[in-house]
Design an enzyme around this catalytic site. Structure first.
Site, PDB file in Angstrom:
ATOM      1  N   HIS A 165      54.603  40.680  32.827  1.00 25.89           N
ATOM      2  CA  HIS A 165      53.296  41.078  33.343  1.00 25.89           C
ATOM      3  C   HIS A 165      52.252  40.021  33.033  1.00 25.89           C
ATOM      4  O   HIS A 165      52.325  39.332  32.005  1.00 25.89           O
ATOM      5  CB  HIS A 165      52.864  42.436  32.774  1.00 25.89           C
ATOM      6  N   ASP A 194      48.843  41.028  33.461  1.00 18.35           N
ATOM      7  CA  ASP A 194      47.630  41.745  33.074  1.00 18.35           C
ATOM      8  C   ASP A 194      47.510  41.764  31.557  1.00 18.35           C
ATOM      9  O   ASP A 194      48.509  41.692  30.829  1.00 18.35           O
ATOM     10  CB  ASP A 194      47.596  43.152  33.661  1.00 18.35           C
ATOM     11  N   GLU A 234      51.027  46.569  33.449  1.00 15.71           N
ATOM     12  CA  GLU A 234      51.836  46.972  32.310  1.00 15.71           C
ATOM     13  C   GLU A 234      50.964  47.523  31.189  1.00 15.71           C
ATOM     14  O   GLU A 234      51.351  48.458  30.498  1.00 15.71           O
ATOM     15  CB  GLU A 234      52.660  45.781  31.798  1.00 15.71           C
ATOM     16  N   GLU A 235      49.777  46.948  31.038  1.00 17.76           N
ATOM     17  CA  GLU A 235      48.886  47.375  29.960  1.00 17.76           C
ATOM     18  C   GLU A 235      48.101  48.628  30.324  1.00 17.76           C
ATOM     19  O   GLU A 235      47.475  49.231  29.458  1.00 17.76           O
ATOM     20  CB  GLU A 235      47.914  46.243  29.610  1.00 17.76           C
ATOM     21  N   GLU A 239      58.917  40.289  27.095  1.00 11.23           N
ATOM     22  CA  GLU A 239      57.931  40.752  26.118  1.00 11.23           C
ATOM     23  C   GLU A 239      58.148  40.076  24.761  1.00 11.23           C
ATOM     24  O   GLU A 239      59.280  39.730  24.406  1.00 11.23           O
ATOM     25  CB  GLU A 239      58.042  42.268  25.924  1.00 11.23           C
ATOM     26  N   HIS A 248      47.065  41.723  21.306  1.00 11.08           N
ATOM     27  CA  HIS A 248      45.949  42.669  21.393  1.00 11.08           C
ATOM     28  C   HIS A 248      44.881  42.436  20.327  1.00 11.08           C
ATOM     29  O   HIS A 248      43.904  43.181  20.270  1.00 11.08           O
ATOM     30  CB  HIS A 248      46.434  44.119  21.320  1.00 11.08           C
TER      31      HIS A 248
END
Length: 381
Positions: free
Chosen positions: A70, A72, A136-137, A165, A354
């Site tokens: 992903h 995003d 995905e997020e 990931e 994050h």
């Protein structure tokens, strides 16, 4: 021919402000790169979400290796807390900084660069598919699921898939994922009778029932783990009355729990258990308990075998470390891919994902590309 630089591609992707569900230019950039390399590219957009499907080689080939990832990213949070521009891709002391540097624009860049160079330098007898999502997020309702729906409608098929990931807790090569726990969230609303706190006999306090319910759920041992999974866990994540007064017994209160569960349970079996516990509270306290449930994914596992051996062997060859086969962590889009084909996850160190000043070691991006390149070479050997 000049090798595709995965670090430069990572930097270019970081500079695309693709906070879910904004595409931000990331998929446009990748589509151009892959199209120029001979991939057939299709944008699979659904709702506000942008996704990209790319295939090199014949459609429906019996040997088709897939990558999933992903572009995003989560919001930057308090931008003043960052020491760099969150979308600047600044490099210092061997690290590249920016939102998505770890999760997971570097992983996408590594597998895209590996795929482009592989099909150019050693065209395989088979096909390579890249599925890249922009959801995905977020709720993940229009991302990889939309891509898989498109593939089903177009009779596109991956034989095996690797999700890029970040999978390593502390150092490269440490871990790859062969499965994930399931996730279920349950929201409870307990309805009682409001009254004066000095006259509790004239009210029916919903907090009494809610506190007892939460205590029972949190104190219950779901299991002690299974062959490939740790013990399931339950966390109380919300508890609220909205009551600003201390002399009023409220009429209602709300609470929520999240369960991460292994293969000894299903979303349905846990829903039944939660409902049974709620029913007990109703009976014991004379309250009304309403429950709403969301199952974000069921637990799954790709049993150790040819795919995990291939990936683990490539990791060991490039890092000198034999990775642990794990099912730890949260959910990922592998929970959707597993319905399509066998899937494992293998990627970078995820310590800063994050976080403020999210960053990736630049040398690790090149190392990850080497791992993915070796996987492709050995898969099609």
């Amino acid at each position: 021919m000049t090798a595709t630089d995965p670090a430069a591609l990572t930097a270019a992707l970081i500079r695309c402000p693709s906070v879910t569900p904004v595409e931000g230019g990331a998929l446009v950039l990748l589509e151009q790169l892959l199209s120029e390399a001979g991939f057939d590219c299709t944008r699979v957009d659904r709702g506000e979400t942008s996704n990209l499907f790319a295939r090199w080689g014949a459609k429906g080939h019996a040997r088709t290796f897939g990558f999933n990832g992903h572009t995003d990213v989560v919001p930057v949070g308090d931008e003043t807390a960052w020491t760099v521009d969150p979308f600047g891709a600044e490099e210092k002391d061997g690290f590249m900084y920016g939102r998505g540097a770890t999760d997971m624009k570097s992983g996408v860049a590594a597998f895209a660069a590996a795929a482009v160079d592989f099909v150019r330098d050693t065209p395989p007898d088979g096909a390579v598919i890249l599925t890249i999502t922009g959801d995905e997020e977020g709720d993940a309702t229009d991302g990889t699921t939309a891509l898989l729906d498109y593939m089903d409608a177009e009779q596109e098929q991956m034989s095996h898939c690797l999700v890029g990931e970040p999978t390593c807790p502390n150092h490269m090569g440490e871990m790859l994922k062969i499965g994930r726990r399931g996730s279920i969230t349950a929201w409870f609303t307990v309805l009682g009778v409001q009254g004066h706190a000095a006259y509790p006999h004239r009210a029916n306090n919903p907090l009494n029932g809610m506190v007892r319910l939460m205590d029972r759920l949190a104190g219950h041992e779901l299991d002690q783990g299974s062959e490939h999974f740790d013990a399931s866990t339950l966390a109380v994540v919300q508890l609220d009355t909205g009551n600003a007064a201390t002399n009023v017994i409220p009429a209602h209160c709300t609470g929520a729990v999240n369960i991460r569960f292994n293969d000894l349970h299903s979303g349905a079996s846990l829903t039944d258990w939660l409902q049974a516990e709620a029913d007990k509270i109703e009976a014991e306290f004379g309250l009304t308990v309403e429950m709403k449930v969301k199952i974000s994914g069921e637990s799954f596992i790709t049993p150790p075998g040819d795919l995990s051996d291939l990936v683990a062997g490539a990791v060991e060859a490039e890092t000198g470390i034999r990775p642990e086969l794990s099912t730890t962590g949260g959910t990922s889009d592998a929970r959707f891919v597993k319905n399509h084909c066998p899937v494992v996850e293998c990627g970078l160190v995820g310590k800063t994902m994050h976080q403020v000043d999210e960053r990736v070691e630049v040398a690790h991006i090149h190392q990850l590309k080497a791992i993915y390149s070796r996987i492709l070479k050995e898969y099609f050997a």
